[in-house]
Design a protein around this motif. Sequence first.
Motif, PDB file in Angstrom:
ATOM      1  N   UNK A  66      14.038  70.626  31.597  1.00  0.00           N
ATOM      2  CA  UNK A  66      13.458  70.715  32.947  1.00  0.00           C
ATOM      3  C   UNK A  66      12.906  69.376  33.417  1.00  0.00           C
ATOM      4  N   UNK A  67      12.191  68.673  32.535  1.00  0.00           N
ATOM      5  CA  UNK A  67      11.596  67.390  32.947  1.00  0.00           C
ATOM      6  C   UNK A  67      12.679  66.348  33.232  1.00  0.00           C
ATOM      7  N   UNK A  68      13.809  66.452  32.506  1.00  0.00           N
ATOM      8  CA  UNK A  68      14.937  65.552  32.792  1.00  0.00           C
ATOM      9  C   UNK A  68      15.577  65.939  34.119  1.00  0.00           C
ATOM     10  N   UNK A  69      15.778  67.241  34.328  1.00  0.00           N
ATOM     11  CA  UNK A  69      16.463  67.715  35.542  1.00  0.00           C
ATOM     12  C   UNK A  69      15.653  67.390  36.802  1.00  0.00           C
ATOM     13  N   UNK A  70      14.336  67.527  36.738  1.00  0.00           N
ATOM     14  CA  UNK A  70      13.490  67.207  37.908  1.00  0.00           C
ATOM     15  C   UNK A  70      13.738  65.755  38.329  1.00  0.00           C
ATOM     16  N   UNK A  71      13.719  64.850  37.343  1.00  0.00           N
ATOM     17  CA  UNK A  71      13.869  63.422  37.670  1.00  0.00           C
ATOM     18  C   UNK A  71      15.262  63.105  38.214  1.00  0.00           C
ATOM     19  N   UNK A  72      16.294  63.665  37.548  1.00  0.00           N
ATOM     20  CA  UNK A  72      17.669  63.378  37.991  1.00  0.00           C
ATOM     21  C   UNK A  72      17.895  63.875  39.417  1.00  0.00           C
ATOM     22  N   UNK A  73      17.424  65.099  39.691  1.00  0.00           N
ATOM     23  CA  UNK A  73      17.639  65.696  41.018  1.00  0.00           C
ATOM     24  C   UNK A  73      16.860  64.936  42.087  1.00  0.00           C
ATOM     25  N   UNK A  74      15.676  64.511  41.712  1.00  0.00           N
ATOM     26  CA  UNK A  74      14.818  63.760  42.630  1.00  0.00           C
ATOM     27  C   UNK A  74      15.445  62.431  43.044  1.00  0.00           C
TER      28      UNK A  74
ATOM     29  N   UNK B 245      16.669  74.828  42.267  1.00  0.00           N
ATOM     30  CA  UNK B 245      15.593  75.558  41.578  1.00  0.00           C
ATOM     31  C   UNK B 245      15.818  75.397  40.074  1.00  0.00           C
ATOM     32  N   UNK B 246      14.807  74.870  39.389  1.00  0.00           N
ATOM     33  CA  UNK B 246      14.913  74.613  37.946  1.00  0.00           C
ATOM     34  C   UNK B 246      13.927  75.518  37.222  1.00  0.00           C
ATOM     35  N   UNK B 247      14.435  76.449  36.434  1.00  0.00           N
ATOM     36  CA  UNK B 247      13.535  77.306  35.651  1.00  0.00           C
ATOM     37  C   UNK B 247      13.068  76.549  34.404  1.00  0.00           C
ATOM     38  N   UNK B 248      11.903  76.918  33.893  1.00  0.00           N
ATOM     39  CA  UNK B 248      11.278  76.207  32.762  1.00  0.00           C
ATOM     40  C   UNK B 248      11.172  74.717  33.090  1.00  0.00           C
ATOM     41  N   UNK B 249      10.549  74.427  34.227  1.00  0.00           N
ATOM     42  CA  UNK B 249      10.486  73.051  34.737  1.00  0.00           C
ATOM     43  C   UNK B 249       9.815  72.070  33.794  1.00  0.00           C
ATOM     44  N   UNK B 250       8.886  72.544  32.959  1.00  0.00           N
ATOM     45  CA  UNK B 250       8.168  71.611  32.072  1.00  0.00           C
ATOM     46  C   UNK B 250       8.843  71.471  30.711  1.00  0.00           C
TER      47      UNK B 250
END
Length: 328
Positions: free
Chosen positions: A154-162, A145-150
């Motif tokens: 957050x945008x870096x974390x979404x891609x790395x986790x994905x 779960x990533x808070x402040x996704x945008x």
Amino acid sequence: MMKYIEVLDQNGLKAMKISEQEAPKNTDFEVKIAVYAAGVNRADVLQRLGNYPPPEGISSILGLEVAGEIVAIGCQVQGFKKGDRVMALLPGGGYAQFVVVDYRLLMPIPKHLDYIQAAGIPEVFLTAYQTLFNLARLRPKEQVLIHAGASGVGTAAIQLANIWGAQVSVTVGSDEKARFCQKLGADKAYNYKTQSWSTLLLEHTAGQGADVILDCVGGDYLSKNIDCAALDGRIILIAYMSNAWANEINLGKILQKRLTFKGSTLRSRSLAYKSDLIHSFNRHYKVALVAKELKPIIDWVLPWELADQAHQRMIQNLNKGKIILTIS
Ligand SMILES: NC(=O)c1ccc[n+]([C@@H]2O[C@H](COP(=O)([O-])OP(=O)(O)OC[C@H]3O[C@@H](n4cnc5c(N)ncnc54)[C@H](OP(=O)(O)O)[C@@H]3O)[C@@H](O)[C@H]2O)c1
């Protein structure tokens, strides 16, 4: 001499203006970079307002990440030469025409990226990487779960986790940001202004919850994070944008779920830690970066004379991804 952005106290307001001072000189282990683009970070806004002073001995000039060209090189520098295009993680000093930095904090810019895109990489990708992997030990298939996704981070974390194969959920402050994060790879995006994200996340995971939670909000998010954390969950705090104080914590849930709670700031870490982090990031993600699977998300590019407008956009929570200043 060089131009840089100076923060001035004017009738209680922290104004910014372009001033001139002596350009810094590199030491044996440092390179001097002609800066062409600088990433804007939440920390710059906080530092400008006097709420996030630079660590001792560090330039008081704002700016934690830049991209540019090496124009001078110390005699102990290895692996880089004059003329190289580099991006750098800085403890400060980025809002300037020149900056000096230890060569172990540099990364070569992949050929397909320009200086603007490269300036949006070091601070947010390395923060997201160290949080998800060094601190939280995220495993493939886990729920994160990533808070402040945008946000930039957050945008870096979404891609790395994905790319790592994790299942990603985010919280954001608008439906537009929710759609944006889903397009970027989040499985679920909750608008915290209209939805009860901790309840919905538990429903989405059939009661299991999130194995890893990346939190930069703090305050009452802590108790909700604990509510929706999975057994053996790891909650990592990297900022507290809502409140430094949290109350109403149910310690029983921390015990029963065997939770880990950690905090961290990257800026104050040692040179050795940051250098290892960069090595580790490159080992795991350089291929994805070069293959364009991983990309900096650029929200707005503007000349550094308009740095105040960049900060205002960030203060109003309008950016999705990175704001970049071009330096001339
Ligand atoms: N510890 C470290 O090493 C480290 C390093 C880098 C960054 N950080 C922290 O990580 C965070 C993200 O940095 P960034 O530069 O990527 O930020 P950013 O791009 O400015 O994004 C921050 C976003 O957070 C959300 N937000 C702000 N106040 C909030 C609140 N009270 N409640 C809920 N959401 C709120 C807003 O999005 P919504 O519209 O979705 O609310 C805002 O756009 C910052 O807090 C920064 O200080 C920490």
